[in-house]
Design a protein around this motif. Structure first.
Motif, PDB file in Angstrom:
ATOM      1  N   LEU A 113      -4.068   9.099  -0.773  1.00 44.53           N
ATOM      2  CA  LEU A 113      -3.628   9.887   0.274  1.00 44.53           C
ATOM      3  C   LEU A 113      -3.114   9.206   1.482  1.00 44.53           C
ATOM      4  CD1 LEU A 113      -5.675  13.235   0.032  1.00 44.53           C
ATOM      5  CD2 LEU A 113      -3.418  13.014  -0.901  1.00 44.53           C
ATOM      6  N   HIS A 114      -1.987   9.516   2.249  1.00 45.49           N
ATOM      7  CA  HIS A 114      -1.806   8.909   3.374  1.00 45.49           C
ATOM      8  C   HIS A 114      -2.844   9.493   4.680  1.00 45.49           C
ATOM      9  CE1 HIS A 114       0.365   7.602   7.382  1.00 45.49           C
ATOM     10  NE2 HIS A 114       0.688   6.744   6.363  1.00 45.49           N
ATOM     11  N   SER A 115      -2.853   8.795   5.592  1.00 41.91           N
ATOM     12  CA  SER A 115      -3.648   9.354   6.954  1.00 41.91           C
ATOM     13  C   SER A 115      -3.039  10.557   7.250  1.00 41.91           C
ATOM     14  CB  SER A 115      -4.143   8.463   7.848  1.00 41.91           C
ATOM     15  OG  SER A 115      -2.854   7.978   8.259  1.00 41.91           O
ATOM     16  N   ALA A 140       0.731  -1.273   0.086  1.00 37.25           N
ATOM     17  CA  ALA A 140      -0.088  -0.022   0.056  1.00 37.25           C
ATOM     18  C   ALA A 140       0.785   1.170   0.091  1.00 37.25           C
ATOM     19  CB  ALA A 140      -0.902  -0.001   1.244  1.00 37.25           C
ATOM     20  N   HIS A 141       1.809   1.397   0.717  1.00 31.48           N
ATOM     21  CA  HIS A 141       2.930   2.501   0.633  1.00 31.48           C
ATOM     22  C   HIS A 141       4.176   1.865   1.492  1.00 31.48           C
ATOM     23  CE1 HIS A 141       0.609   3.491   4.416  1.00 31.48           C
ATOM     24  NE2 HIS A 141       1.568   3.973   4.883  1.00 31.48           N
ATOM     25  N   SER A 142       5.168   2.551   1.217  1.00 37.34           N
ATOM     26  CA  SER A 142       6.489   2.004   1.715  1.00 37.34           C
ATOM     27  C   SER A 142       6.948   2.326   3.363  1.00 37.34           C
ATOM     28  CB  SER A 142       7.753   2.367   0.665  1.00 37.34           C
ATOM     29  OG  SER A 142       7.665   3.955   0.611  1.00 37.34           O
ATOM     30  N   HIS A 143       5.967   2.889   4.209  1.00 38.70           N
ATOM     31  CA  HIS A 143       6.364   2.764   5.461  1.00 38.70           C
ATOM     32  C   HIS A 143       6.532   1.508   6.061  1.00 38.70           C
ATOM     33  CE1 HIS A 143       4.180   6.943   6.343  1.00 38.70           C
ATOM     34  NE2 HIS A 143       5.453   7.251   5.903  1.00 38.70           N
ATOM     35  N   TYR A 144       7.527   1.538   6.945  1.00 37.83           N
ATOM     36  CA  TYR A 144       7.723   0.029   7.254  1.00 37.83           C
ATOM     37  C   TYR A 144       6.723  -0.876   7.752  1.00 37.83           C
ATOM     38  CZ  TYR A 144       6.899   0.251  12.466  1.00 37.83           C
ATOM     39  OH  TYR A 144       6.520   0.353  13.707  1.00 37.83           O
ATOM     40  N   ASP A 145       5.849  -0.300   8.253  1.00 42.04           N
ATOM     41  CA  ASP A 145       4.491  -1.396   8.707  1.00 42.04           C
ATOM     42  C   ASP A 145       3.835  -1.842   7.586  1.00 42.04           C
ATOM     43  OD1 ASP A 145       3.673   1.355   8.748  1.00 42.04           O
ATOM     44  OD2 ASP A 145       1.901   1.050   9.690  1.00 42.04           O
ATOM     45  N   HIS A 146       4.046  -1.510   6.297  1.00 42.86           N
ATOM     46  CA  HIS A 146       3.670  -1.917   4.995  1.00 42.86           C
ATOM     47  C   HIS A 146       4.598  -2.650   4.102  1.00 42.86           C
ATOM     48  CE1 HIS A 146      -0.189   0.277   5.762  1.00 42.86           C
ATOM     49  NE2 HIS A 146       0.569   1.148   6.462  1.00 42.86           N
ATOM     50  N   ALA A 147       5.655  -2.101   4.185  1.00 44.85           N
ATOM     51  CA  ALA A 147       6.794  -2.579   3.057  1.00 44.85           C
ATOM     52  C   ALA A 147       7.747  -3.293   3.441  1.00 44.85           C
ATOM     53  CB  ALA A 147       7.109  -1.437   2.321  1.00 44.85           C
TER      54      ALA A 147
HETATM   55 ZN   LIG Z   1       2.046   4.707   6.812  1.00 38.89          ZN
END
Ligand SMILES: [Zn+2]
Length: 285
Positions: free
Chosen positions: A134-136, A71-78
């Protein structure tokens, strides 16, 4: 033999990690299983935890994959996604930033596909439409990852790189997986889905106006038969423990729950929380 809507099963793993399978083809969103502690995320370096990844996958009996959608590349996703692909096969789908996470972990270019808003990809017996978003509010690590990202590294190195939602369609039904609690007005108008996995992270901290607009532009617009809230759990706690909400300091979960209960009653759209490793049939009413 015609496929039955009962053939499609969805398993939730906390955050926005959701596995969808019809018994033959399989799609996973994010696949974040390492869940390092808050102390490590805030002050240390983080890396995929192969033990946690493989034990979660085997507990859920996920043995192969056609596609992993990030979904996006923050660590809790990617962060874990490339290791999951190495373990299960299939292709990693993500932004340029997410592909840099893949490269940093040594994933082959052939195992990765760059995605953009409006793309449509055939993934096994599923069709995946990519919807940019968009990100939250309160994005702590904005920006892009500009070169292969090698773990262990700081959580702040995982910049978001652009956010996606995924419309996952199967001959027997369709679901929208919307990880980040924000919206582009009218983006989803006319997208009727059987099931909506609705990101609610930090939604309780937003204004009533924002919450109402979010419901209108994401839930009312897609007219789902079922809403399953996601990204509400405390992801600093390992998956071998029961999912629990983020601490009140980080989110106002009680407010979100009250809001969802009220909107569900007003609209008649059922909202149902799913436990980690619990399997539901999202297309069966
Ligand atoms: Zn995020």
């Amino acid at each position: 033999m015609a496929a039955s809507e009962a053939s499609v099963e969805a398993t939730f793993f906390g955050t926005s990690s959701v596995h969808v399978s019809d018994g033959t083809s399989g799609v996973l969103v994010d696949g974040f299983f390492s869940r390092p502690s808050l102390r490590r995320v805030a002050f240390g370096r983080i890396a995929p935890d192969l033990g946690r990844i493989t034990s979660a996958l085997s507990r859920a009996r996920v043995r192969r994959l056609d596609g992993l959608l990030v979904a996006h590349s923050h660590y809790d996703h990617a962060m874990d996604a490339p290791e999951v692909v190495k373990h299960l096969g299939g292709k990693l789908f993500g932004s340029d930033s997410t592909l840099h996470v893949g490269r940093g972990s040594g994933l082959d270019e052939q195992a990765m596909t760059r995605i953009a808003d409006g793309d449509e990809h055939t993934v096994g017996s599923f069709t995946v439409r990519v919807l940019g978003g968009l990100h939250s509010p309160g994005n702590r690590f904005p920006g892009v990852i500009e070169e292969p990202l090698v773990a262990p590294t700081r959580a702040s190195s995982y910049r978001d790189g652009g956010c996606f939602s995924f419309l996952v369609s199967h001959p027997t039904g369709s679901m929208l997986i919307h990880p980040s609690a924000n919206f582009v007005p009218n983006k989803f108008d006319g997208l009727d889905v059987d099931c909506l996995y609705l990101g609610i992270g930090a939604l309780g901290a937003q204004s009533p106006r924002f919450q109402d607009d979010y419901w209108r532009h994401v839930v009312e617009a897609t007219r789902p038969g079922l809403v399953v809230p996601i990204h509400w759990d405390n992801f600093f706690v390992a998956l071998d423990q029961k999912l629990r909400p983020l601490p009140a300091l980080l989110d106002k979960f009680a407010r979100t729950k009250e809001f969802l209960g009220r909107k569900s009653a007003e609209s008649g759209i059922p909202v149902r929380f799913q436990d980690a490793f619990e399997v539901i049939r999202p297309f069966v009413r």
